[in-house]
Write a protein that holds these residues in place. Structure first.
Motif, mmCIF file in Angstrom:
data_model
loop_
_atom_site.group_PDB
_atom_site.id
_atom_site.type_symbol
_atom_site.label_atom_id
_atom_site.label_comp_id
_atom_site.label_asym_id
_atom_site.label_seq_id
_atom_site.Cartn_x
_atom_site.Cartn_y
_atom_site.Cartn_z
ATOM 1 N N HIS A 1 -9.412 -5.036 7.194
ATOM 2 C CA HIS A 1 -9.541 -5.583 8.546
ATOM 3 C C HIS A 1 -8.213 -6.035 9.141
ATOM 4 O O HIS A 1 -8.196 -6.918 9.997
ATOM 5 C CB HIS A 1 -10.528 -6.754 8.559
ATOM 6 N N GLY A 2 -7.103 -5.477 8.646
ATOM 7 C CA GLY A 2 -5.794 -5.864 9.149
ATOM 8 C C GLY A 2 -5.438 -7.311 8.852
ATOM 9 O O GLY A 2 -4.547 -7.879 9.474
ATOM 10 N N ILE A 3 -6.134 -7.909 7.870
ATOM 11 C CA ILE A 3 -5.947 -9.326 7.588
ATOM 12 C C ILE A 3 -5.314 -9.584 6.226
ATOM 13 O O ILE A 3 -4.462 -10.452 6.085
ATOM 14 C CB ILE A 3 -7.294 -10.083 7.678
ATOM 15 N N TYR A 4 -5.723 -8.830 5.198
ATOM 16 C CA TYR A 4 -5.204 -9.059 3.852
ATOM 17 C C TYR A 4 -5.286 -7.787 3.020
ATOM 18 O O TYR A 4 -6.028 -6.856 3.338
ATOM 19 C CB TYR A 4 -5.946 -10.196 3.146
ATOM 20 N N ALA A 5 -4.519 -7.768 1.941
ATOM 21 C CA ALA A 5 -4.528 -6.644 0.997
ATOM 22 C C ALA A 5 -5.413 -7.008 -0.191
ATOM 23 O O ALA A 5 -5.538 -8.182 -0.552
ATOM 24 C CB ALA A 5 -3.113 -6.354 0.518
ATOM 25 N N GLU A 6 -6.000 -5.988 -0.790
ATOM 26 C CA GLU A 6 -6.810 -6.182 -1.991
ATOM 27 C C GLU A 6 -6.472 -5.079 -2.982
ATOM 28 O O GLU A 6 -6.286 -3.934 -2.592
ATOM 29 C CB GLU A 6 -8.294 -6.159 -1.645
ATOM 30 N N VAL A 7 -6.398 -5.443 -4.260
ATOM 31 C CA VAL A 7 -6.035 -4.498 -5.320
ATOM 32 C C VAL A 7 -7.288 -4.045 -6.053
ATOM 33 O O VAL A 7 -8.101 -4.871 -6.473
ATOM 34 C CB VAL A 7 -5.054 -5.143 -6.326
ATOM 35 N N ASN A 8 -7.436 -2.743 -6.213
ATOM 36 C CA ASN A 8 -8.508 -2.185 -7.027
ATOM 37 C C ASN A 8 -8.022 -2.219 -8.476
ATOM 38 O O ASN A 8 -7.149 -1.438 -8.857
ATOM 39 C CB ASN A 8 -8.818 -0.755 -6.587
ATOM 40 N N GLU A 9 -8.569 -3.118 -9.275
ATOM 41 C CA GLU A 9 -8.098 -3.301 -10.646
ATOM 42 C C GLU A 9 -8.328 -2.075 -11.521
ATOM 43 O O GLU A 9 -7.622 -1.875 -12.504
ATOM 44 C CB GLU A 9 -8.760 -4.524 -11.278
ATOM 45 N N ASP A 10 -9.297 -1.252 -11.181
ATOM 46 C CA ASP A 10 -9.547 -0.038 -11.962
ATOM 47 C C ASP A 10 -8.429 0.990 -11.788
ATOM 48 O O ASP A 10 -8.191 1.803 -12.667
ATOM 49 C CB ASP A 10 -10.886 0.585 -11.582
ATOM 50 N N LEU A 11 -7.747 0.943 -10.639
ATOM 51 C CA LEU A 11 -6.667 1.895 -10.368
ATOM 52 C C LEU A 11 -5.283 1.339 -10.681
ATOM 53 O O LEU A 11 -4.355 2.086 -10.970
ATOM 54 C CB LEU A 11 -6.710 2.331 -8.902
ATOM 55 N N CYS A 12 -5.136 0.029 -10.614
ATOM 56 C CA CYS A 12 -3.836 -0.617 -10.826
ATOM 57 C C CYS A 12 -3.377 -0.468 -12.281
ATOM 58 O O CYS A 12 -4.155 -0.679 -13.210
ATOM 59 C CB CYS A 12 -3.936 -2.097 -10.469
ATOM 60 N N VAL A 13 -2.100 -0.106 -12.455
ATOM 61 C CA VAL A 13 -1.527 0.026 -13.797
ATOM 62 C C VAL A 13 -0.457 -1.044 -14.066
ATOM 63 O O VAL A 13 0.203 -1.009 -15.091
ATOM 64 C CB VAL A 13 -0.943 1.437 -14.035
ATOM 65 N N GLY A 14 -0.299 -1.989 -13.133
ATOM 66 C CA GLY A 14 0.649 -3.087 -13.336
ATOM 67 C C GLY A 14 2.106 -2.684 -13.291
ATOM 68 O O GLY A 14 2.939 -3.305 -13.939
ATOM 69 N N CYS A 15 2.446 -1.697 -12.492
ATOM 70 C CA CYS A 15 3.818 -1.171 -12.451
ATOM 71 C C CYS A 15 4.802 -2.104 -11.741
ATOM 72 O O CYS A 15 6.007 -1.927 -11.842
ATOM 73 C CB CYS A 15 3.838 0.201 -11.804
ATOM 74 N N LYS B 1 0.834 -1.206 0.000
ATOM 75 C CA LYS B 1 0.000 0.000 0.000
ATOM 76 C C LYS B 1 0.872 1.261 0.000
ATOM 77 O O LYS B 1 0.574 2.228 -0.689
ATOM 78 C CB LYS B 1 -0.926 -0.011 1.215
ATOM 79 N N LYS B 2 1.959 1.230 0.753
ATOM 80 C CA LYS B 2 2.848 2.390 0.843
ATOM 81 C C LYS B 2 3.570 2.689 -0.466
ATOM 82 O O LYS B 2 3.804 3.842 -0.789
ATOM 83 C CB LYS B 2 3.885 2.180 1.951
ATOM 84 N N VAL B 3 3.928 1.643 -1.225
ATOM 85 C CA VAL B 3 4.707 1.862 -2.447
ATOM 86 C C VAL B 3 3.844 2.075 -3.689
ATOM 87 O O VAL B 3 4.356 2.484 -4.724
ATOM 88 C CB VAL B 3 5.715 0.726 -2.716
ATOM 89 N N CYS B 4 2.545 1.816 -3.597
ATOM 90 C CA CYS B 4 1.672 1.940 -4.766
ATOM 91 C C CYS B 4 1.480 3.409 -5.153
ATOM 92 O O CYS B 4 0.936 4.195 -4.369
ATOM 93 C CB CYS B 4 0.314 1.303 -4.494
ATOM 94 N N PRO B 5 1.912 3.784 -6.357
ATOM 95 C CA PRO B 5 1.791 5.186 -6.777
ATOM 96 C C PRO B 5 0.365 5.600 -7.118
ATOM 97 O O PRO B 5 0.080 6.789 -7.240
ATOM 98 C CB PRO B 5 2.686 5.264 -8.014
ATOM 99 N N ARG B 6 -0.534 4.640 -7.269
ATOM 100 C CA ARG B 6 -1.917 4.933 -7.652
ATOM 101 C C ARG B 6 -2.923 4.716 -6.520
ATOM 102 O O ARG B 6 -4.119 4.801 -6.730
ATOM 103 C CB ARG B 6 -2.317 4.055 -8.839
ATOM 104 N N GLN B 7 -2.432 4.402 -5.324
ATOM 105 C CA GLN B 7 -3.298 4.109 -4.174
ATOM 106 C C GLN B 7 -4.338 3.044 -4.532
ATOM 107 O O GLN B 7 -5.513 3.135 -4.167
ATOM 108 C CB GLN B 7 -4.001 5.373 -3.642
ATOM 109 N N ALA B 8 -3.888 2.009 -5.240
ATOM 110 C CA ALA B 8 -4.782 0.949 -5.708
ATOM 111 C C ALA B 8 -4.916 -0.199 -4.715
ATOM 112 O O ALA B 8 -5.670 -1.128 -4.964
ATOM 113 C CB ALA B 8 -4.278 0.404 -7.045
ATOM 114 N N ILE B 9 -4.216 -0.131 -3.590
ATOM 115 C CA ILE B 9 -4.230 -1.247 -2.638
ATOM 116 C C ILE B 9 -4.835 -0.806 -1.319
ATOM 117 O O ILE B 9 -4.509 0.256 -0.788
ATOM 118 C CB ILE B 9 -2.811 -1.801 -2.425
ATOM 119 N N THR B 10 -5.713 -1.649 -0.800
ATOM 120 C CA THR B 10 -6.369 -1.413 0.480
ATOM 121 C C THR B 10 -6.096 -2.610 1.382
ATOM 122 O O THR B 10 -6.105 -3.749 0.921
ATOM 123 C CB THR B 10 -7.893 -1.272 0.281
ATOM 124 N N ILE B 11 -5.862 -2.339 2.652
ATOM 125 C CA ILE B 11 -5.704 -3.404 3.643
ATOM 126 C C ILE B 11 -7.057 -3.564 4.337
ATOM 127 O O ILE B 11 -7.574 -2.617 4.917
ATOM 128 C CB ILE B 11 -4.620 -3.073 4.688
#
Length: 65
Positions: free
Chosen positions: A30-44, A18-28
């Motif tokens: 419930h403190g359990i897992y990360a999830e990627v928002n595919e609409d924001l992810c650019v595959g960098c 989440k910290k390194v994502c330049p597009r803020q495409a990752i959300t944590i």
């Protein structure tokens, strides 16, 4: 189109991705897992390279028409 995917069963929710994502495409969730928002992810691959648990993989996704 390349997108990041998280193996949620192995994710430790450390937040590094989440910290390194330049597009803020990752959300944590419930403190359990990360999830990627595919609409924001650019595959960098920044999250994939930074993940200390090696549970993120950038893969080719089909383009939705």
């Amino acid at each position: 189109m390349k997108k990041a995917m998280v193996n949620q069963t192995e994710c430790v929710a450390c937040g590094v991705c989440k910290k390194v994502c330049p597009r803020q495409a990752i959300t944590i969730f419930h403190g359990i897992y990360a999830e990627v928002n595919e609409d924001l992810c650019v595959g960098c691959r920044k999250c994939e390279k930074a993940c200390p648990a090696s549970v993120i993989q950038v893969v080719q996704k089909e383009v939705k028409v």
